[in-house]
Design a protein around this motif. Structure first.
Motif, mmCIF file in Angstrom:
data_model
loop_
_atom_site.group_PDB
_atom_site.id
_atom_site.type_symbol
_atom_site.label_atom_id
_atom_site.label_comp_id
_atom_site.label_asym_id
_atom_site.label_seq_id
_atom_site.Cartn_x
_atom_site.Cartn_y
_atom_site.Cartn_z
ATOM 1 N N LEU A 1 80.907 27.570 -74.524
ATOM 2 C CA LEU A 1 79.543 27.087 -74.185
ATOM 3 C C LEU A 1 78.535 27.412 -75.396
ATOM 4 O O LEU A 1 77.543 26.703 -75.772
ATOM 5 N N VAL B 1 75.473 26.892 -66.680
ATOM 6 C CA VAL B 1 77.077 27.127 -66.346
ATOM 7 C C VAL B 1 77.155 28.663 -66.815
ATOM 8 O O VAL B 1 77.848 29.376 -65.970
ATOM 9 N N GLU B 2 76.640 29.027 -67.874
ATOM 10 C CA GLU B 2 76.911 30.570 -68.433
ATOM 11 C C GLU B 2 76.218 31.330 -67.195
ATOM 12 O O GLU B 2 76.858 32.570 -67.047
ATOM 13 N N THR C 1 78.816 31.482 -64.367
ATOM 14 C CA THR C 1 80.066 31.965 -64.607
ATOM 15 C C THR C 1 80.604 32.990 -65.542
ATOM 16 O O THR C 1 81.493 33.576 -65.499
#
Length: 390
Positions: free
Chosen positions: A43, A71-72, A75
Motif C-alpha cells: 500500500l 484500506v490500510e 487492515t
C-alpha cells in the motif's frame, strides 16, 4: 516528472521509516519494536507511486491515495502511515484549484479519512494517531491554499507590471506622434504663410519689372522681408528640435493676437485687402489660446491669398463672447478652390489646434461666394491644456 518522482521516493522513505516506529513503547517513541507486513508495504509503495502523476491528475491521485489509506485503516496492524501520500495529494489539489474546490474536497478528505480511522482502525477513536490524521490533512489543505494564493498574488503583480510597461510604451508612442503632428503643424504654418507671400510678391515683381521698376523694387523688398521672417522662424524651430536637453526659453514670445495688425499688414503689402475688427475688450488670453487664434487667422488669410482669386477681400473679427473667444475670417473671393485641394493640410492643422484646446472650428463656402472660417476657443482652455501636458 523527475521532481515528482524524487518527491515520491522521499515520501515512500518517510512512510517506511515511520512504520517501524512505535509511539506507545515503554520508553515513549521506540524504533524497531514493530515491522510492517507485506500488505502495508504494498500500500505504501502504491501510494508513493501515484504521487508521480499528482500534477497531471491531482484529484484522481487524491482519490487513489485516499482509497489506499482507507484500506490500510481497515487492515493494517501495526498501522503504516499510508495517509502521508494522501496528505501530499491533498496539498497538490489545494495548490492547483480554486478556494471553493479546496474547501469542498478538503473537508470531504478530512472527514472521510479521520472518520474511517476512528471507526474502522484497531486503535481507540481518541488515539493520537487518529488525531494526527485530522491535523495533517487539515495542514495539507491549508498549506496548498496558501501557496495557490501567493502564486495568484505574484501573477497579478507581474501582470500589473507588464500592463504598466505596455501603458508607458503606448503613452510614449502617443506623445511622439503628438509631437510630430505639432512640429509638422508649426512648420506648415511658418512655411505656408511666408512662401505664399513670397510667391505673390515675386509674381508682382516679375509683372512690373520692365514698366515700373520702383514698384518691382518694393515687391522685392517685401520678398526679402518675408523670406527673412521665414528663415528666422525656421531657425528657431529647428534649434529647439536639435537641443538634446530641455529647450531653453525662447528669445521672442510666441506670436499672438497682439501681432494681428502686423500680420494683416503683410497681406496688405501682398495686395490682399484685409479689414480687422476686434471686440475682445483687451482680454488677456493664455499663451496656448492666443497662439491658436493667431495661427487660425494666419492660415485662413494664407488660404484667401492662395485660393480666393485676384481682387478678393478678407474680413477678420475677434470677439469675446462669454467664456469664449470667437475668431471669424470671411472672404468674398471667386475662386472655386476652398483650400483643401491638392492635399493641403491647412484646414486640418487649424482643426487640430482648435480641438486640442477643446474648441470648435467650422469652415465652408459662404452663400453668394467666398469662404468662411469660424473658430470658438474657450479662454480657460490654455490653463487646462498646460495642466494636461504636465
Amino acid at each position: 516528472m523527475a521532481l515528482d518522482a524524487a518527491l515520491a521516493v522521499a515520501v515512500l522513505t518517510c512512510m517506511v521509516a515511520g512504520s517501524f516506529v512505535d509511539p506507545h513503547g515503554e520508553d515513549g517513541v521506540t524504533w524497531g519494536l514493530r515491522t510492517p507486513d507485506a500488505l502495508s508495504l504494498l500500500l505504501m509503495t502504491l501510494g508513493a507511486a501515484a504521487l508521480v502523476l499528482r500534477r497531471r491528475a491531482p484529484i484522481t491521485v487524491l482519490a487513489v491515495t485516499g482509497g489506499l489509506s482507507l484500506v490500510e485503516f481497515a487492515t493494517g496492524d501495526p498501522r503504516a502511515p499510508v495517509a502521508m501520500a494522501a496528505v501530499v495529494a491533498l496539498y497538490t489539489v489545494a495548490s492547483t484549484t480554486d478556494r471553493s474546490t479546496t474547501w469542498r474536497i478538503g473537508l470531504l478528505t478530512v472527514t472521510v479519512l479521520t472518520g474511517s480511522a476512528m471507526l474502522a482502525g484497531p486503535l481507540p477513536w481518541y488515539s493520537q494517531e487518529n488525531l494526527a490524521i485530522f491535523a495533517w490533512t487539515g495542514i495539507g489543505a491549508t498549506a496548498g491554499d496558501a501557496v495557490r494564493s501567493r502564486r495568484a498574488v505574484v501573477t497579478a503583480i507581474r501582470e500589473r507590471a507588464e500592463r504598466a510597461e505596455r501603458t508607458r510604451e503606448e503613452e510614449a508612442r502617443r506623445r511622439v506622434a503628438e509631437e510630430r503632428l505639432r512640429i509638422a503643424r508649426d512648420l506648415h504654418d511658418v512655411v505656408a504663410h511666408h512662401i505664399a507671400l513670397v510667391n505673390v510678391q515675386a509674381g508682382v515683381a516679375a509683372h512690373v519689372m520692365d514698366k515700373r521698376p520702383d514698384q518691382a523694387k518694393e515687391a522685392l523688398a517685401h520678398v526679402r522681408e518675408a523670406s527673412r521672417s521665414a528663415l528666422d522662424e525656421l531657425r528657431a524651430t529647428v534649434g529647439l528640435l536639435r537641443q538634446s536637453g530641455d529647450p531653453e526659453a525662447p528669445t521672442e514670445p510666441a506670436p499672438g493676437l497682439d501681432r494681428l495688425d502686423d500680420l494683416a499688414g503683410t497681406f496688405r503689402n501682398a495686395g490682399l485687402q484685409v479689414d480687422v475688427a476686434r471686440a475682445d475688450q483687451d482680454t488677456t488670453l493664455p499663451a496656448a489660446v492666443d497662439l491658436a487664434a493667431y495661427r487660425v487667422i494666419q492660415e485662413a488669410l494664407t488660404n484667401v491669398q492662395k485660393h480666393a482669386g485676384s481682387g478678393a477681400r478678407a474680413e477678420v473679427s475677434v470677439v469675446r463672447v462669454g467664456p469664449n473667444i470667437e475668431v471669424t475670417v470671411l472672404d468674398d473671393g471667386s475662386g472655386q478652390d476652398d483650400g483643401t485641394a491638392g492635399g493641403g493640410h491647412g484646414l486640418l492643422g487649424m482643426r487640430e489646434r482648435v480641438s486640442a484646446l477643446r474648441g470648435t472650428l467650422t469652415t465652408g463656402p459662404r452663400y453668394g461666394g467666398g469662404f468662411r472660417v469660424h473658430a470658438i476657443l474657450p479662454v480657460g482652455a490654455g490653463v487646462r491644456a498646460t495642466e494636461d501636458a504636465v
